[in-house]
Design a protein around this motif. Structure first.
Motif, PDB file in Angstrom:
ATOM      1  N   VAL A   8       0.859  -1.182   0.000  1.00  0.00           N
ATOM      2  CA  VAL A   8       0.000   0.000   0.000  1.00  0.00           C
ATOM      3  C   VAL A   8       0.893   1.228   0.000  1.00  0.00           C
ATOM      4  N   VAL A   9       0.598   2.179  -0.881  1.00  0.00           N
ATOM      5  CA  VAL A   9       1.348   3.431  -0.939  1.00  0.00           C
ATOM      6  C   VAL A   9       0.447   4.563  -0.474  1.00  0.00           C
ATOM      7  N   GLY A  39      -3.273   4.018  -1.969  1.00  0.00           N
ATOM      8  CA  GLY A  39      -3.977   2.757  -2.170  1.00  0.00           C
ATOM      9  C   GLY A  39      -3.037   1.624  -2.509  1.00  0.00           C
ATOM     10  N   LYS A  40      -3.614   0.533  -2.962  1.00  0.00           N
ATOM     11  CA  LYS A  40      -2.855  -0.690  -3.225  1.00  0.00           C
ATOM     12  C   LYS A  40      -2.079  -0.609  -4.533  1.00  0.00           C
ATOM     13  N   VAL A  41      -0.895  -1.201  -4.505  1.00  0.00           N
ATOM     14  CA  VAL A  41      -0.071  -1.327  -5.697  1.00  0.00           C
ATOM     15  C   VAL A  41      -0.572  -2.549  -6.474  1.00  0.00           C
ATOM     16  N   GLU A  42      -0.835  -2.365  -7.751  1.00  0.00           N
ATOM     17  CA  GLU A  42      -1.300  -3.471  -8.585  1.00  0.00           C
ATOM     18  C   GLU A  42      -0.120  -4.331  -9.044  1.00  0.00           C
ATOM     19  N   PHE A  43      -0.419  -5.535  -9.490  1.00  0.00           N
ATOM     20  CA  PHE A  43       0.588  -6.475  -9.955  1.00  0.00           C
ATOM     21  C   PHE A  43       1.477  -5.814 -11.007  1.00  0.00           C
ATOM     22  N   ARG A  44       2.784  -5.929 -10.828  1.00  0.00           N
ATOM     23  CA  ARG A  44       3.810  -5.382 -11.733  1.00  0.00           C
ATOM     24  C   ARG A  44       3.807  -3.858 -11.839  1.00  0.00           C
ATOM     25  N   GLU A  45       3.194  -3.185 -10.904  1.00  0.00           N
ATOM     26  CA  GLU A  45       3.163  -1.728 -10.900  1.00  0.00           C
ATOM     27  C   GLU A  45       4.226  -1.221  -9.924  1.00  0.00           C
ATOM     28  N   HIS A  46       4.955  -0.196 -10.305  1.00  0.00           N
ATOM     29  CA  HIS A  46       5.949   0.406  -9.417  1.00  0.00           C
ATOM     30  C   HIS A  46       5.206   1.239  -8.373  1.00  0.00           C
ATOM     31  N   PRO A  47       5.664   1.230  -7.111  1.00  0.00           N
ATOM     32  CA  PRO A  47       4.963   1.991  -6.063  1.00  0.00           C
ATOM     33  C   PRO A  47       4.730   3.463  -6.408  1.00  0.00           C
ATOM     34  N   ARG A  52       0.880   7.766  -7.971  1.00  0.00           N
ATOM     35  CA  ARG A  52       0.472   8.777  -8.952  1.00  0.00           C
ATOM     36  C   ARG A  52      -0.937   8.463  -9.470  1.00  0.00           C
ATOM     37  N   ARG A  53      -1.188   7.182  -9.778  1.00  0.00           N
ATOM     38  CA  ARG A  53      -2.512   6.745 -10.258  1.00  0.00           C
ATOM     39  C   ARG A  53      -3.582   6.964  -9.195  1.00  0.00           C
ATOM     40  N   GLU A  54      -3.281   6.531  -7.976  1.00  0.00           N
ATOM     41  CA  GLU A  54      -4.257   6.653  -6.883  1.00  0.00           C
ATOM     42  C   GLU A  54      -4.620   8.117  -6.614  1.00  0.00           C
ATOM     43  N   LEU A  55      -3.630   9.006  -6.645  1.00  0.00           N
ATOM     44  CA  LEU A  55      -3.912  10.416  -6.380  1.00  0.00           C
ATOM     45  C   LEU A  55      -4.749  11.030  -7.498  1.00  0.00           C
ATOM     46  N   SER A  56      -4.544  10.573  -8.711  1.00  0.00           N
ATOM     47  CA  SER A  56      -5.378  11.026  -9.825  1.00  0.00           C
ATOM     48  C   SER A  56      -6.815  10.540  -9.627  1.00  0.00           C
ATOM     49  N   GLU A  57      -6.986   9.266  -9.249  1.00  0.00           N
ATOM     50  CA  GLU A  57      -8.321   8.694  -9.059  1.00  0.00           C
ATOM     51  C   GLU A  57      -9.041   9.300  -7.852  1.00  0.00           C
ATOM     52  N   GLU A  58      -8.324   9.465  -6.750  1.00  0.00           N
ATOM     53  CA  GLU A  58      -8.955   9.900  -5.500  1.00  0.00           C
ATOM     54  C   GLU A  58      -9.133  11.406  -5.390  1.00  0.00           C
ATOM     55  N   LEU A  59      -8.180  12.173  -5.974  1.00  0.00           N
ATOM     56  CA  LEU A  59      -8.178  13.621  -5.768  1.00  0.00           C
ATOM     57  C   LEU A  59      -8.154  14.438  -7.056  1.00  0.00           C
ATOM     58  N   ILE A  65       5.700  12.728  -7.379  1.00  0.00           N
ATOM     59  CA  ILE A  65       5.962  11.923  -6.177  1.00  0.00           C
ATOM     60  C   ILE A  65       7.379  12.213  -5.691  1.00  0.00           C
ATOM     61  N   GLY A  66       7.472  12.701  -4.470  1.00  0.00           N
ATOM     62  CA  GLY A  66       8.753  13.071  -3.888  1.00  0.00           C
ATOM     63  C   GLY A  66       9.432  11.886  -3.219  1.00  0.00           C
TER      64      GLY A  66
END
Length: 135
Positions: A8-9, A39-47, A52-59, A65-66
């Motif tokens: 989870v990131v 949120g959760k890291v998907e299979f073969r996805e870099h944290p 970056r994906r989760e922040l786009s979806e949620e916010l 990403i720092g």
């Protein structure tokens, strides 16, 4: 034996001295608990890509990403262990919109312990507040 775990990131999004937190929706698992967006890291996805994906979806923001702040493992009873990875985010495009929380809120890091955070975040929240007080 390798134990399965979920990665989870989460983002500590900072702006003008405040941190953005979200409250889980009523009726969701851990109902009304506060957390850092992510949120959760998907299979073969870099944290970093996952965050970056989760922040786009949620916010609805495009985040830069720092640095990684910390990572640790946490286990809720009768659940698969989690590896939690927190990153600092100080630069993003767009104004954060609440896409999936009960509410989102900007708060000083020193006030984070006043919120009812997920159990897995308690020690980290205390650390962030101590570090903010020391500045």
């Amino acid at each position: 034996m390798i134990r399965p775990r979920v990665i989870v990131v989460a983002a500590v999004i900072e702006c003008d001295g405040d941190v953005l937190i979200g409250q889980r929706r009523k009726g969701d698992r851990h109902s009304l608990k506060w957390e850092f967006p992510g949120g959760k890291v998907e299979f073969r996805e870099h944290p970093r890509d996952a965050l970056r994906r989760e922040l786009s979806e949620e916010l609805a923001i495009e985040a830069e990403i720092g640095p990684e702040i910390t990572r640790y493992e946490f286990s809720y009873p009768k659940r698969t262990p989690l590896q939690l990875i927190f990153f600092r985010v100080t630069r993003f495009r767009g104004e954060p919109e609440n896409k999936c929380f009960e509410q989102i809120l900007w708060t000083p890091a020193t006030k984070l312990p006043e919120f009812d955070f997920l159990e897995g975040d308690h020690d980290f929240v205390q650390r962030l507040a101590r570090e903010a007080l020391a500045r």
